[in-house]
Design a protein around this motif. Structure first.
Motif, PDB file in Angstrom:
ATOM      1  N   ALA A 373       0.842  -1.212   0.000  1.00 51.57           N
ATOM      2  CA  ALA A 373       0.000   0.000   0.000  1.00 51.57           C
ATOM      3  C   ALA A 373       0.870   1.253   0.000  1.00 51.57           C
ATOM      4  CB  ALA A 373      -0.906  -0.014   1.233  1.00 51.57           C
ATOM      5  N   ALA A 374       1.989   1.209   0.746  1.00 56.72           N
ATOM      6  CA  ALA A 374       2.887   2.376   0.830  1.00 56.72           C
ATOM      7  C   ALA A 374       3.498   2.682  -0.537  1.00 56.72           C
ATOM      8  CB  ALA A 374       3.994   2.115   1.848  1.00 56.72           C
ATOM      9  N   PHE A 375       3.933   1.625  -1.250  1.00 57.52           N
ATOM     10  CA  PHE A 375       4.545   1.809  -2.567  1.00 57.52           C
ATOM     11  C   PHE A 375       3.541   2.439  -3.531  1.00 57.52           C
ATOM     12  CE2 PHE A 375       5.397   0.130  -6.882  1.00 57.52           C
ATOM     13  CZ  PHE A 375       6.633   0.729  -7.089  1.00 57.52           C
ATOM     14  N   GLU A 376       2.331   1.960  -3.470  1.00 54.47           N
ATOM     15  CA  GLU A 376       1.273   2.477  -4.356  1.00 54.47           C
ATOM     16  C   GLU A 376       0.978   3.950  -4.040  1.00 54.47           C
ATOM     17  OE1 GLU A 376      -3.361   1.486  -5.208  1.00 54.47           O
ATOM     18  OE2 GLU A 376      -2.100  -0.210  -4.602  1.00 54.47           O
ATOM     19  N   ALA A 377       0.878   4.276  -2.733  1.00 62.78           N
ATOM     20  CA  ALA A 377       0.561   5.651  -2.324  1.00 62.78           C
ATOM     21  C   ALA A 377       1.672   6.617  -2.751  1.00 62.78           C
ATOM     22  CB  ALA A 377       0.362   5.712  -0.810  1.00 62.78           C
ATOM     23  N   VAL A 378       2.929   6.211  -2.547  1.00 61.76           N
ATOM     24  CA  VAL A 378       4.059   7.085  -2.922  1.00 61.76           C
ATOM     25  C   VAL A 378       4.110   7.243  -4.435  1.00 61.76           C
ATOM     26  CG1 VAL A 378       6.573   7.374  -2.876  1.00 61.76           C
ATOM     27  CG2 VAL A 378       5.388   6.556  -0.829  1.00 61.76           C
ATOM     28  N   THR A 379       3.906   6.152  -5.186  1.00 57.17           N
ATOM     29  CA  THR A 379       3.919   6.227  -6.661  1.00 57.17           C
ATOM     30  C   THR A 379       2.847   7.198  -7.157  1.00 57.17           C
ATOM     31  OG1 THR A 379       4.609   3.918  -6.712  1.00 57.17           O
ATOM     32  CG2 THR A 379       3.855   4.846  -8.782  1.00 57.17           C
ATOM     33  N   ASN A 380       1.647   7.095  -6.587  1.00 56.66           N
ATOM     34  CA  ASN A 380       0.561   8.000  -7.006  1.00 56.66           C
ATOM     35  C   ASN A 380       0.913   9.460  -6.747  1.00 56.66           C
ATOM     36  OD1 ASN A 380      -0.982   5.898  -7.853  1.00 56.66           O
ATOM     37  ND2 ASN A 380      -2.194   5.721  -5.963  1.00 56.66           N
ATOM     38  N   LEU A 381       1.527   9.717  -5.599  1.00 54.57           N
ATOM     39  CA  LEU A 381       1.881  11.116  -5.277  1.00 54.57           C
ATOM     40  C   LEU A 381       3.019  11.618  -6.170  1.00 54.57           C
ATOM     41  CD1 LEU A 381       1.525  11.019  -1.391  1.00 54.57           C
ATOM     42  CD2 LEU A 381       0.166  12.401  -2.950  1.00 54.57           C
ATOM     43  N   LEU A 382       3.964  10.737  -6.525  1.00 57.88           N
ATOM     44  CA  LEU A 382       5.046  11.154  -7.436  1.00 57.88           C
ATOM     45  C   LEU A 382       4.472  11.520  -8.803  1.00 57.88           C
ATOM     46  CD1 LEU A 382       7.992   8.640  -6.742  1.00 57.88           C
ATOM     47  CD2 LEU A 382       7.755  10.966  -5.938  1.00 57.88           C
ATOM     48  N   ASN A 383       3.386  10.845  -9.188  1.00 55.09           N
ATOM     49  CA  ASN A 383       2.753  11.120 -10.487  1.00 55.09           C
ATOM     50  C   ASN A 383       1.829  12.338 -10.456  1.00 55.09           C
ATOM     51  OD1 ASN A 383       3.932   9.032 -11.898  1.00 55.09           O
ATOM     52  ND2 ASN A 383       2.398   7.536 -11.209  1.00 55.09           N
ATOM     53  N   ASN A 384       1.498  12.799  -9.245  1.00 55.65           N
ATOM     54  CA  ASN A 384       0.546  13.910  -9.097  1.00 55.65           C
ATOM     55  C   ASN A 384       1.241  15.239  -9.428  1.00 55.65           C
ATOM     56  OD1 ASN A 384      -1.129  15.967  -8.069  1.00 55.65           O
ATOM     57  ND2 ASN A 384      -1.990  14.583  -6.535  1.00 55.65           N
ATOM     58  N   GLU A 385       0.706  15.931 -10.428  1.00 55.66           N
ATOM     59  CA  GLU A 385       1.332  17.184 -10.895  1.00 55.66           C
ATOM     60  C   GLU A 385       1.360  18.273  -9.810  1.00 55.66           C
ATOM     61  OE1 GLU A 385       2.848  17.525 -13.684  1.00 55.66           O
ATOM     62  OE2 GLU A 385       2.254  15.578 -14.498  1.00 55.66           O
ATOM     63  N   ASN A 386       0.426  18.199  -8.861  1.00 54.46           N
ATOM     64  CA  ASN A 386       0.324  19.271  -7.857  1.00 54.46           C
ATOM     65  C   ASN A 386       1.323  19.143  -6.707  1.00 54.46           C
ATOM     66  OD1 ASN A 386      -1.926  20.486  -9.133  1.00 54.46           O
ATOM     67  ND2 ASN A 386      -3.224  18.839  -8.307  1.00 54.46           N
ATOM     68  N   ILE A 387       2.041  18.021  -6.665  1.00 53.78           N
ATOM     69  CA  ILE A 387       2.968  17.798  -5.538  1.00 53.78           C
ATOM     70  C   ILE A 387       4.312  18.449  -5.861  1.00 53.78           C
ATOM     71  CG2 ILE A 387       4.068  16.031  -4.081  1.00 53.78           C
ATOM     72  CD1 ILE A 387       0.963  16.126  -3.885  1.00 53.78           C
ATOM     73  N   SER A 388       4.867  19.169  -4.894  1.00 53.36           N
ATOM     74  CA  SER A 388       6.122  19.903  -5.153  1.00 53.36           C
ATOM     75  C   SER A 388       7.323  18.948  -5.095  1.00 53.36           C
ATOM     76  CB  SER A 388       6.307  21.007  -4.110  1.00 53.36           C
ATOM     77  OG  SER A 388       6.567  20.423  -2.849  1.00 53.36           O
ATOM     78  N   ASP A 389       8.427  19.390  -5.688  1.00 50.33           N
ATOM     79  CA  ASP A 389       9.651  18.577  -5.733  1.00 50.33           C
ATOM     80  C   ASP A 389      10.111  18.154  -4.344  1.00 50.33           C
ATOM     81  OD1 ASP A 389       9.754  18.636  -8.418  1.00 50.33           O
ATOM     82  OD2 ASP A 389      11.301  20.187  -8.598  1.00 50.33           O
ATOM     83  N   ILE A 390      10.112  19.099  -3.415  1.00 49.25           N
ATOM     84  CA  ILE A 390      10.632  18.800  -2.063  1.00 49.25           C
ATOM     85  C   ILE A 390       9.752  17.749  -1.373  1.00 49.25           C
ATOM     86  CG2 ILE A 390       9.471  20.730  -0.849  1.00 49.25           C
ATOM     87  CD1 ILE A 390      12.121  21.004   0.788  1.00 49.25           C
ATOM     88  N   ASP A 391       8.438  17.802  -1.623  1.00 46.28           N
ATOM     89  CA  ASP A 391       7.547  16.816  -1.005  1.00 46.28           C
ATOM     90  C   ASP A 391       7.746  15.434  -1.627  1.00 46.28           C
ATOM     91  OD1 ASP A 391       6.376  18.599   0.834  1.00 46.28           O
ATOM     92  OD2 ASP A 391       5.069  19.411  -0.718  1.00 46.28           O
ATOM     93  N   ARG A 392       8.015  15.388  -2.925  1.00 46.34           N
ATOM     94  CA  ARG A 392       8.310  14.106  -3.575  1.00 46.34           C
ATOM     95  C   ARG A 392       9.573  13.486  -2.982  1.00 46.34           C
ATOM     96  NH1 ARG A 392       7.249  16.642  -9.288  1.00 46.34           N
ATOM     97  NH2 ARG A 392       5.055  16.139  -9.574  1.00 46.34           N
TER      98      ARG A 392
END
Length: 568
Positions: A373-392
């Protein structure tokens, strides 16, 4: 001993015994020490009409013989040289010299030789060589904080300088408390061991007379830890007031600079957040962000009531009453607008960076198992255009710290995705963090999955459910304090220095984190002290971290390690 009152007491003693108009001369370190415990209006009440930095005093030639000069300086060789030049052609009528730490005999001789005109009235050591940001939390504001991450061979000179500064700061805290502690350190950290050994040498050999205080039945404890034992806490977003302000905007010596966020009225560009000077902040500094909004609304309502009663001025008596209450009214107005501004600006940042979304995954990574579940959640956030570089970057780091051994293949996939999504963060930085603070380097049970008691506690927490998903994380420090209060801190993990051993449970504990503390940890200490367990904790560190500072230190250490051929 509450550190704020110890530092205040020193400043009081410096200023109240010298009558008449004064100038207070500080250096870049002591200006922080004084500013967090003393306001400008309080200095004025003590007849201090001018505050200068020692460097600018050296440049000025203007005679001010009507003023008495009170110097409060670190006993560094640069400051002694400044003083030597200033005493050769004195500008002030009298010189009162106070030093924040132990003077060397040679320095005293230099000062004595320089005072040919006999203007120096006194030379004293007042041990406030620390910045007391809160009653139980101090920092040393060490600029080259990244040094602790590097092996000794890379830059031995800088590391020695770093360790000397830490030892001096710790020594001053214990001199202010009038205590000599038993010293323990984190076994897996070379720098913690070195600092513990050098502190012990200073307290028990070089300056044993100075530290020979009346013995308490049970000696206090100094525990020296390394930040790399808990790299998770400084990487997380924060949702309690003080910690959140530092994470999203930044606090330096209890001051918040808002200029980088936009245009503000002159009196709002830099605001003070001090539990000593602001009662609303004192009662809300550890509250959740949601509750803060409600509490500020209540404060605004109270103010509007006061404003209404002030509009109703009909008699001379009403007018006199209004004039009497006006300073308080003004102060209340300034205080409210400060908190409203901070909360408004933080809400904008939370919305802009989608931090509610990011933080939920961060907390899951820090507190709960479940690699798939963690891998999936992080992958989705990395793909999310609204997430900033530092948060990724922070999300990948938190995943890597948790699952470095369990899922190396998926970790590589996240590294590659991070590199393609945020090119400025090469995956090398995450690997460098694992080298510094990976599972092989850590002493404590960071995720509560090694020790049977911790596994049971986590299961119980999981069954009970979490009150607030955003604040479920507890720093490793919480477990460490619990182990100390229960007498369970293992000697094999945290050995004592020399043949001084802990008899019984200590009543006073200073925990020093080499590499820096966080406001989440200082909240943890304040809440622990409020339980009246019989042990009182004080937390200190080389700096106060937020994720931005932690990553900056990591990048700087990586840069130096790469350019050094000595690193294997």
């Amino acid at each position: 001993m509450v550190l704020v009152s110890a530092a205040r007491d020193y400043v009081n003693r410096m200023l109240q015994d010298i009558s008449g108009m004064k100038v207070l001369i500080l250096d870049s370190h002591t200006v922080s020490t004084v500013s967090v415990v003393y306001s400008q209006s309080e200095l004025l009440q003590k007849e201090v009409f001018l505050v200068e930095l020692i460097e600018s005093t050296s440049l000025s030639r203007e005679s001010m013989s009507h003023l008495k000069a009170v110097y409060f300086l670190q006993p560094t060789s640069e400051n002694i040289q400044h003083l030597r030049r200033q005493l050769a052609s004195p500008r002030f009528g009298e010189y009162h010299l106070f030093f924040s730490n132990i003077l060397k005999d040679t320095q005293i001789h230099i000062l004595a030789d320089s005072d040919e005109l006999e203007v120096v009235q006194q030379v004293q050591e007042f041990y406030a060589d620390f910045v007391a940001v809160d009653p139980y939390h101090f920092t040393l504001n060490i600029p080259s904080n990244h040094t602790y991450m590097l092996p000794a061979v890379v830059d031995p000179g800088n590391l020695q300088h770093f360790c000397d500064r830490v030892v001096d700061g710790i020594a001053a805290v214990f001199l202010a408390m009038k205590r000599r502690p038993i010293i323990r350190y984190q076994r897996t950290s070379d720098v913690a061991k070195r600092i513990a050994q050098e502190t012990s040498k200073l307290m028990y050999q070089q300056e044993s007379g100075l530290f020979d205080f009346r013995r308490t039945e049970i000696s206090p404890l100094l525990l020296v830890l390394d930040r790399s034992d808990d790299p998770v806490t400084p990487l997380l977003n924060q949702w309690t007031y003080q910690a959140m302000v530092h994470e999203l905007i930044g606090i330096q010596d209890n001051k918040v600079d808002l200029r980088s966020l936009g245009k503000f009225p002159k009196d709002q560009e830099e605001v003070v957040l001090s539990s000593e000077q602001d009662s609303f902040f004192k009662s809300n500094m550890y509250e959740n962000f949601g509750d803060i909004g409600m509490n500020i609304k209540r404060l605004v309502d109270e103010f509007q009531q006061a404003a209404k009663s002030n509009q109703n001025i009909q008699t001379i008596e009403d007018m006199a009453k209004f004039v009497d209450n006006y300073p308080e009214y003004r102060k209340m107005h300034g205080n409210i607008s400060k908190h409203v501004t901070l909360v408004t600006e933080m809400s904008k940042i939370v919305e802009e960076r989608k931090l509610m979304l990011v933080s939920q995954t961060e907390q899951e990574l820090a507190c709960n198992g479940g690699q798939v579940a963690a891998f999936e959640a992080v992958t989705n956030l990395l793909n999310n255009e609204n997430i900033s570089d530092i948060d990724r970057l922070r999300l990948v780091m938190l995943y890597a710290l948790r699952y470095e051994k369990e899922s190396p293949v998926q970790l590589m996939q996240l590294f590659n995705k991070l590199a393609s999504r945020s090119p400025k963060y090469k995956p090398g930085l995450v690997q460098f963090l694992l080298k510094q603070a990976g599972v092989d380097k850590r002493t404590g049970d960071l995720y509560g999955n090694r020790d049977f008691l911790n596994i049971a506690r986590n299961m119980a927490r999981g069954l009970k459910g979490v009150e607030n998903v955003y604040t479920q994380h507890q720093p490793l420090l919480f477990q460490t304090m619990e182990s100390i209060t229960k007498g369970r801190l293992r000697d094999v993990d945290y050995p004592c220095i020399g043949n001084h051993f802990q008899q019984g449970r200590p009543q006073e504990v200073v925990i020093f984190i080499v590499g820096g503390t966080t406001y989440e940890e200082s909240r943890c200490v304040a809440l622990q002290n409020a339980t009246n367990s019989g042990t009182r904790f004080v937390l200190g560190g080389s700096v106060v971290l937020n994720s931005k500072r932690f990553l900056k230190d990591l990048e700087e250490a990586q840069r130096i390690a790469r350019s050094s051929t000595s690193v294997v």
